[in-house]
Design a protein around this motif. Structure first.
Motif, PDB file in Angstrom:
ATOM      1  N   LYS A 108       0.279  -1.388   0.147  1.00  0.00           N
ATOM      2  CA  LYS A 108      -0.119   0.181   0.100  1.00  0.00           C
ATOM      3  C   LYS A 108       0.699   1.190   0.069  1.00  0.00           C
ATOM      4  O   LYS A 108       0.459   2.211  -0.410  1.00  0.00           O
ATOM      5  N   ALA A 109       1.851   1.233   0.796  1.00  0.00           N
ATOM      6  CA  ALA A 109       3.078   2.123   1.093  1.00  0.00           C
ATOM      7  C   ALA A 109       3.749   2.934  -0.504  1.00  0.00           C
ATOM      8  O   ALA A 109       3.205   3.984  -1.554  1.00  0.00           O
ATOM      9  N   ILE A 110       3.784   1.639  -1.356  1.00  0.00           N
ATOM     10  CA  ILE A 110       4.485   2.110  -2.415  1.00  0.00           C
ATOM     11  C   ILE A 110       3.157   2.719  -3.488  1.00  0.00           C
ATOM     12  O   ILE A 110       3.304   2.789  -4.674  1.00  0.00           O
ATOM     13  N   ASP A 111       2.159   1.830  -3.336  1.00  0.00           N
ATOM     14  CA  ASP A 111       0.689   2.115  -4.712  1.00  0.00           C
ATOM     15  C   ASP A 111       0.961   3.998  -4.217  1.00  0.00           C
ATOM     16  O   ASP A 111       0.778   4.291  -4.988  1.00  0.00           O
ATOM     17  N   ILE A 112       0.998   4.309  -2.507  1.00  0.00           N
ATOM     18  CA  ILE A 112       0.534   5.652  -2.767  1.00  0.00           C
ATOM     19  C   ILE A 112       1.738   6.605  -3.255  1.00  0.00           C
ATOM     20  O   ILE A 112       1.999   7.430  -3.499  1.00  0.00           O
TER      21      ILE A 112
END
Length: 435
Positions: A400-404
């Motif tokens: 999720k951190a990568i997506d953001i």
């Protein structure tokens, strides 16, 4: 302190236009000295003060100074006549030659003077520090700056001499106090500020001290104030109105008066060689103020003491207790503090499962407050999950951190998060790698 000695020929350079001949093509001449001791010897032999240019290889303004300013004929002629000029690289690269490497030990001593680059330091013929300037200046502005610095009537050392003789006016005293502070000459700054305080602050009424000039002074030189000073007492008793008037930072009045009380009642009493008498100090603060102030300041002091002893589990335990007691600060700075506490201390240094679970719950509250929009905070949450053995959930959170990060085009952190996932999948104890 000694003044810069200016020979008659140097004064002529200040009063008349400089005619450029041989220097026109060569530009500014830089010393070939290999260390500071050699520069001092060169300055003594030439009877010239020293101009020191602190730069880095990545600094764009530094490159412009080198390309556009030092080659300028008028700048070069003035510098070659008036200064021993030295350039010192402050960063480290894989391409550094032996000359750059030879300056590293001396360069480390000047770090405190260089909050940004380029920074220019000035020294007298005998090596006495005499001031600082910085930033990019076009050739004309650069030349004006040099003439101002070398002019005895404007020089930093001349102002100090005038102070020692008691010749400075109110505004000159204040200006010198701030200048000495900017020059990292704290002892001189405090001497000047103390005189200014005794002459122009202490005799005034509180109403006269509720302005931005006075606010800047007591915030800059707060260690010269005690709770006996009427302005500190007023700020303590009128925190809401003072905060609205000054608006320096959130909870300004509370932070300022907390500093004064803690310094006078805790840190001036506490001996590092023996166990601090916390209860005795708490009672003293409670007696002169109240129990709430006493408990809060003693708790803060215990946290600071734990960090000082590198007792990180105890520091985190106390920090989490503080959050439970006084609430989580959900301001931007408060969330950053919580994230740094949990990643830089709890994740790296704490193995106690109970503490880590409490840290995880705090981080969850931070993320919920932000609606999960900070990839850096999601990364911290994932790291704590992973250390607690929740590998699958940790990897999901890291993704999720990568997506953001991808949505915000943060190309620096994306590969870092991907590497963390790779290590999580392999079962690497990543907290040991970042200590």
């Amino acid at each position: 302190m000694k003044k810069i000695v200016i020979a008659p020929c140097l004064l002529l350079c200040l009063l008349f236009p400089v005619f450029v001949h041989a220097q026109k093509d060569s530009g500014t001449i830089f010393s070939k000295a290999k260390n500071w001791q050699q520069v001092l010897e060169e300055a003594k032999e030439a009877n010239k003060p020293i101009f020191l240019d602190l730069y880095t290889t990545w600094c764009a303004p530094c490159a412009r100074i080198e390309k556009e300013v030092f080659p300028d004929p008028q700048v070069a002629s003035f510098m070659n006549v008036n200064f021993i000029t030295v350039r010192v690289q402050m960063d480290t690269t894989s391409h550094d030659n032996e000359y750059v490497k030879g300056w590293r030990e001396d360069a480390a001593k000047w770090n405190k003077y260089a909050p940004a680059f380029p920074t220019f330091l000035f020294y007298t013929v005998d090596g006495t520090y005499s001031g600082r300037e910085g930033g990019f200046h076009a050739p004309g502005e650069f030349l004006t700056m040099l003439k101002k610095v070398i002019n005895p009537k404007n020089s930093y050392l001349d102002q100090i001499s005038a102070f020692n003789k008691g010749e400075l006016s109110r505004q000159q005293l204040l200006k010198l106090a701030y200048l000495a502070k900017d020059n990292k000459e704290d002892s001189i700054a405090d001497q000047v500020a103390k005189v200014y305080k005794e002459k122009y602050v202490d005799p005034l009424s509180v109403d006269s001290l509720l302005n931005k000039e006075a606010d800047r002074f007591h915030a800059t030189f707060i260690k010269l104030f005690s709770f006996k000073d009427k302005i500190i007492q007023y700020i303590y008793s009128h925190q809401d109105s003072t905060d609205k008037k000054f608006e320096r930072w959130p909870k300004y009045s509370k932070n300022l008066t907390d500093f004064v009380i803690s310094r006078d009642y805790i840190y001036s009493k506490k001996s590092e060689s023996s166990y601090p008498q916390w209860e005795k100090m708490r009672k003293a603060i409670a007696r002169d103020f109240d129990n709430k102030v006493a408990e809060r300041l003693i708790l803060n002091a215990k946290i600071s003491s734990s960090y000082g002893k590198k007792d990180y589990p105890q520091a985190v335990r106390l920090e989490l207790y503080k959050i439970d007691k006084y609430g989580l600060d959900t301001s931007a700075m408060g969330r950053v503090h919580a994230n740094n506490l949990i990643y830089d201390v709890a994740f790296k240094y704490v193995d106690d499962k109970e503490i880590l679970e409490k840290a995880l719950s705090i981080m969850r509250r931070v993320i919920e407050h932000e609606n999960g929009e900070s990839h850096g905070h999601l990364d911290t949450y994932a790291c704590i999950l992973y250390k607690l053995g929740e590998k699958k959930e940790a990897i999901e959170m890291e993704n999720k951190a990568i997506d953001i990060a991808t949505k915000s085009n943060d190309t620096r952190n994306i590969p870092i998060y991907k590497e963390i996932i790779s290590k999580m999948e392999k079962g690497v104890a990543i907290w040991k790698e970042v200590n």
